[in-house]
Motif scaffolding. Sequence first.
Motif, short mmCIF file in Angstrom:
data_model
loop_
_atom_site.label_atom_id
_atom_site.label_comp_id
_atom_site.label_asym_id
_atom_site.label_seq_id
_atom_site.Cartn_x
_atom_site.Cartn_y
_atom_site.Cartn_z
N MET A 1 34.40 -5.60 34.01
CA MET A 1 34.31 -6.02 35.18
C MET A 1 33.10 -5.97 36.01
O MET A 1 32.59 -6.74 36.43
CB MET A 1 35.57 -5.51 36.02
N LEU A 2 32.48 -4.62 35.70
CA LEU A 2 31.40 -4.13 36.17
C LEU A 2 29.96 -5.24 35.71
O LEU A 2 29.19 -5.37 36.43
CB LEU A 2 30.88 -2.51 35.93
N LEU A 3 30.08 -5.46 34.19
CA LEU A 3 28.82 -6.27 33.82
C LEU A 3 29.03 -7.62 34.52
O LEU A 3 27.99 -8.14 34.94
CB LEU A 3 29.17 -6.52 32.40
N ILE A 4 30.45 -8.15 34.60
CA ILE A 4 30.37 -9.55 35.65
C ILE A 4 29.63 -9.24 36.84
O ILE A 4 28.99 -10.30 37.37
CB ILE A 4 31.74 -10.19 35.41
N ILE A 5 29.98 -8.57 37.72
CA ILE A 5 29.55 -8.06 39.00
C ILE A 5 28.02 -7.91 38.85
O ILE A 5 27.18 -8.50 39.63
CB ILE A 5 30.12 -6.95 39.64
N GLU A 6 27.28 -7.21 38.05
CA GLU A 6 25.86 -7.13 37.88
C GLU A 6 25.26 -8.32 37.35
O GLU A 6 24.25 -8.83 37.78
CB GLU A 6 25.71 -6.09 36.66
N GLY A 7 26.26 -9.06 36.47
CA GLY A 7 25.45 -10.42 36.30
C GLY A 7 25.37 -11.41 37.41
O GLY A 7 24.47 -12.28 37.50
N LEU A 8 26.46 -11.34 38.05
CA LEU A 8 26.48 -12.22 39.42
C LEU A 8 25.36 -11.83 40.30
O LEU A 8 24.81 -12.41 41.23
CB LEU A 8 27.74 -11.87 40.26
N ALA A 9 25.03 -10.41 40.44
CA ALA A 9 23.98 -9.81 41.31
C ALA A 9 22.64 -10.49 40.98
O ALA A 9 21.82 -10.82 41.54
CB ALA A 9 24.10 -8.22 41.17
N MET A 10 22.45 -10.53 39.49
CA MET A 10 21.07 -11.22 38.97
C MET A 10 21.24 -12.71 39.23
O MET A 10 20.08 -13.31 39.64
CB MET A 10 21.04 -10.89 37.60
N CYS A 11 22.43 -13.22 39.21
CA CYS A 11 22.56 -14.91 39.79
C CYS A 11 21.86 -15.02 41.32
O CYS A 11 21.34 -16.03 41.44
CB CYS A 11 23.87 -15.25 39.60
#
Length: 159
Positions: A1-11
Amino acid sequence: MLLIIEGLAMCFILLMICVVGTANGPVGCVYFYEPDVQERVVELGLTTKAKIKKDYALAGVFLFVPILVFVPAMVYFINGARGFMDIFVQITVILMIMGLFDRIFIDWFWVGKTKAWMIPGTEDLMPYIPKKTLIKKWVGTVVGYPMIAAVLAGILSLF
């Protein structure tokens, strides 16, 4: 879940670069367009080659600093990843989320399906992202991002 949040932060970072760049119209991000569009925009007197070059460099800093600094920092310090493979996989996941957002939302939808990026006087040069460029962008996403992740993982795994 954390990776998805971090990926969305980069988006979000990528989206903000585009939003800020196009705040006064799409000419503000003309450095993302093909050279023929850039030349036409200069011919039309909407910007200068020097401004395009300066804006491109600035956007590069705002895009690549997060990729080369924030992503590895999140993976190493927040996620606690250690070892090449763990770091590589996590960085790759974050970059792929951002890459897919860029290819699907920004390139295909925002640039390709809306008029938000249309520059008057360049309509005959559309589509702004021709097939050859689109293929290069997809290869860059699918092959390039894992290569960047491998280099960053190699560096981080030394610590």
